[in-house]
Scaffold this active site. Structure first.
Site, PDB file in Angstrom:
ATOM      1  N   ASP A   1       0.823  -1.209   0.000  1.00 24.75           N
ATOM      2  CA  ASP A   1       0.000   0.000   0.000  1.00 24.75           C
ATOM      3  C   ASP A   1       0.860   1.264   0.000  1.00 24.75           C
ATOM      4  O   ASP A   1       0.758   2.112   0.878  1.00 24.75           O
ATOM      5  CB  ASP A   1      -0.930  -0.022   1.211  1.00 24.75           C
TER       6      ASP A   1
ATOM      7  N   ASP B   1      -1.647  -2.698  -4.023  1.00 25.22           N
ATOM      8  CA  ASP B   1      -1.986  -1.287  -3.858  1.00 25.22           C
ATOM      9  C   ASP B   1      -0.744  -0.429  -4.075  1.00 25.22           C
ATOM     10  O   ASP B   1      -0.143   0.087  -3.122  1.00 25.22           O
ATOM     11  CB  ASP B   1      -2.624  -1.029  -2.499  1.00 25.22           C
TER      12      ASP B   1
ATOM     13  N   TYR C   1      -2.229   4.019  -6.143  1.00 26.54           N
ATOM     14  CA  TYR C   1      -3.428   4.745  -5.726  1.00 26.54           C
ATOM     15  C   TYR C   1      -3.856   5.754  -6.792  1.00 26.54           C
ATOM     16  O   TYR C   1      -4.309   6.860  -6.495  1.00 26.54           O
ATOM     17  CB  TYR C   1      -3.220   5.423  -4.364  1.00 26.54           C
TER      18      TYR C   1
ATOM     19  N   ASN D   1      -6.630  -4.266  -4.316  1.00 25.52           N
ATOM     20  CA  ASN D   1      -7.925  -3.737  -4.757  1.00 25.52           C
ATOM     21  C   ASN D   1      -7.799  -2.422  -5.517  1.00 25.52           C
ATOM     22  O   ASN D   1      -8.625  -2.109  -6.385  1.00 25.52           O
ATOM     23  CB  ASN D   1      -8.877  -3.568  -3.568  1.00 25.52           C
TER      24      ASN D   1
ATOM     25  N   HIS E   1      -2.603  -9.787  -1.114  1.00 30.85           N
ATOM     26  CA  HIS E   1      -2.881  -8.434  -0.621  1.00 30.85           C
ATOM     27  C   HIS E   1      -3.683  -8.416   0.676  1.00 30.85           C
ATOM     28  O   HIS E   1      -3.302  -7.740   1.640  1.00 30.85           O
ATOM     29  CB  HIS E   1      -3.614  -7.632  -1.703  1.00 30.85           C
TER      30      HIS E   1
ATOM     31  N   HIS F   1     -11.097  -3.625   7.564  1.00 30.34           N
ATOM     32  CA  HIS F   1     -10.979  -4.887   6.809  1.00 30.34           C
ATOM     33  C   HIS F   1     -11.040  -6.136   7.697  1.00 30.34           C
ATOM     34  O   HIS F   1     -10.608  -7.210   7.291  1.00 30.34           O
ATOM     35  CB  HIS F   1      -9.699  -4.899   5.961  1.00 30.34           C
TER      36      HIS F   1
ATOM     37  N   VAL G   1      -4.543  -3.543   5.191  1.00 33.55           N
ATOM     38  CA  VAL G   1      -4.778  -2.826   6.447  1.00 33.55           C
ATOM     39  C   VAL G   1      -3.632  -1.845   6.639  1.00 33.55           C
ATOM     40  O   VAL G   1      -2.463  -2.249   6.635  1.00 33.55           O
ATOM     41  CB  VAL G   1      -4.868  -3.793   7.639  1.00 33.55           C
ATOM     42  N   HIS G   2      -3.938  -0.569   6.848  1.00 37.27           N
ATOM     43  CA  HIS G   2      -2.900   0.462   6.854  1.00 37.27           C
ATOM     44  C   HIS G   2      -2.256   0.595   8.231  1.00 37.27           C
ATOM     45  O   HIS G   2      -2.400   1.611   8.933  1.00 37.27           O
ATOM     46  CB  HIS G   2      -3.483   1.793   6.387  1.00 37.27           C
TER      47      HIS G   2
END
Length: 522
Positions: A179, A206, A209, A263, A345, A355, A383-384
């Protein structure tokens, strides 16, 4: 167990009591997107000279080289260029300036189309992929790429092939990122990662973005059609892919990067087409590993076998990906590649509210197979935040289960996740966290301290350590049983390359392989 200067714990010391490092509210949770005019995103070559150069592993004796030439187009009316108008060749050799081999490959363009009044369409520059074959393992090669007939060749770069698969040979340092995005925080992550001198990059989805970028100059919100707010399809700003390729080139032109989709790579467009950017821009060893899809594949890096799985394509036990996975696992010789590492992912084990249990359906389909073949480590993003699990199988502590690790914030625009599902009032409802692909299989726990509940009322026992931070990880495999894992967080002051978590992951083949009698030789 906490890391101290004098002692780095091992998984043999576990399972550990759960530990949470809370987010410091005095810090920023994120940063703004870099503008397309930023020096690291601007195009710095002219005419048909190569840019966005990137490497990817094909096999121990082959390497993919990819790049882009020409100008992309964006606007109401765009016309794709002829991909055959610029050649695809790589000159390479073992000495700087002396190129004894020439590899030739293929070129392609892609378009991102929105046939609705007022929307901007996009067509790419020419994307080139060349596979260099017959290379020697553990060897440095110097190369240039481009089209010598124009002439338009790149500057000289170099790469090093991995050692031959063996229980005694391993890449020095493997960087793991998820991400990432294109923000000021993303630059901090990549700068620190580069400083740590990786020999390979594992990118767990990811990437750019592009579907979050705001052409209107807004900050931190989703872009549901940057140019036309009433469009029935979510528009993505494709030039961000070109900016990301330039941003990454100083690293990826010399260090192979292995990617898997997330995603944010779905990017739907007209005609039901999805994932066009991901599928066109990246070369992966799908065919080399017996896969018929770039959404899932495998490869060896010294004594490590990596399996890259697709969470946004069919993962059911009756599908093609599952059949491929089963065959790939059967084919592994653990006497040659003792370490088995998987990545995709979206995590199965995650105690954050974001999530939470989103990909239970995938877990229910695939977890038993990965457990049976004794996967050692699993890397996820999505998950960030950062979270490392105790060894676990089916939500139960198990000394033979994988170590699941979430590295889901490389600095992207969506900011750090700070809420846990076990925090008061933060347990998601059954209607939350619906995946963008696949079904919903949210479950109440059937055993353990959370039996009968959807969420725990404290940090789950399978969650060993979690902290809300962004950064990257480094995996250093020492030998056939020991590997050092380090999470480098950039949270403290957005400049510091601090160690947030560190542990030796230890394989126990005598215990775990004997127990289930899996027919994989050690």
């Amino acid at each position: 167990m906490a890391v101290t200067e004098s002692h780095i714990p091992t998984t043999l010391d576990g399972p550990f009591d759960p530990v949470t490092r809370r987010f410091d509210p005095s810090l920023r949770r994120g940063s703004d997107d870099l503008p397309m005019t930023h020096p690291r995103l601007r195009k710095n070559v002219t005419l048909n000279f190569p840019e966005q150069i990137a490497l990817a592993i094909s096999s121990p004796t082959s390497m993919w080289v990819s790049w882009v030439t020409g100008d992309a187009q964006i606007g109401l009316n765009v016309t794709p260029v002829d991909p055959a108008s610029v050649g695809s060749e790589v000159w390479y050799g073992k000495e700087s300036g002396k190129y004894t081999g020439v590899g030739k490959g293929d070129s392609v363009v892609y378009s991102q189309l929105y046939p609705f009044e007022g929307l901007w369409n996009y067509t790419s520059g020419i994307i080139h992929h060349v596979k260099l074959e017959g290379l020697e393992p553990g060897t440095r090669y110097y190369y240039k790429c481009g089209d010598s007939s124009i002439p338009a060749m790149s500057q000289e770069h170099f790469f090093e092939t991995f050692p031959k698969p063996s229980p005694n040979n391993y890449p020095a340092r493997i960087a793991v990122i998820g991400d990432l995005g294109l923000t000021s925080n993303s630059t901090s992550t990549i700068d620190h990662l580069t400083y740590n001198d990786p020999s390979m990059i594992l990118m767990v989805g990811d990437l750019t973005y592009a579907n979050q970028y705001l052409t209107t100059g807004g900050k931190g919100a989703s872009c549901f059609s940057c140019a036309f707010p009433d469009a029935p399809i979510r528009e993505t700003y494709q030039p961000r892919w070109d900016g990301w390729g330039r941003f990454m080139e100083p690293l990826t032109s010399e260090v192979p990067m292995m990617v898997i989709e997330g995603n944010h790579e779905i990017e739907p467009q007209a005609g039901g087409i999805t994932f066009k950017s991901y599928l066109t821009r990246f070369a992966v060893p799908a065919e080399e590993s017996g896969s018929k899809s770039n959404f899932y594949y495998s490869f060896d890096a010294g004594g490590i076998h990596f399996i890259m799985l697709g969470a946004y394509v069919d993962y059911n036990s009756t599908g093609a990906q599952f059949a491929w996975l089963k065959q790939d696992l059967k084919s592994i010789d653990r006497s040659v590649t003792p370490w088995l590492v998987a990545a995709w992912h979206s995590p199965w084990y995650n105690s954050y509210a974001s999530h939470y249990q989103e990909f239970e359906c995938m877990r229910l389909e695939m977890e038993e197979l990965l457990y049976r073949y004794r996967v050692d480590i699993v890397f996820n993003g999505h998950v960030h935040a950062y979270e490392r699990m105790n060894r676990v199988y089916n939500y139960t502590l198990d000394p033979c289960g994988p170590v699941y690790i979430i590295v889901g914030d490389g600095g992207n625009i969506e900011k750090v996740d700070v809420d846990h599902a076990d925090d008061p009032g933060q347990c998601p409802s059954a209607g939350d966290n619906v995946p963008e692909f696949g079904g919903v299989c949210h479950l109440n726990f059937t055993s353990g301290p959370a039996k009968g509940n959807f969420c725990w009322n404290k940090q789950p026992e399978w969650s060993a350590f979690r902290e809300s931070s962004f950064g990257h990880g480094i995996l250093e495999v020492v030998n056939s049983t020991y590997a050092l894992w380090t999470w480098h967080r950039n949270q403290d002051n957005y400049k510091e390359n601090a160690v947030g978590d560190q542990i030796y992951i230890v394989r126990q083949p005598e215990l775990c392989m004997k127990e289930l009698k899996v027919l994989v030789p050690y």
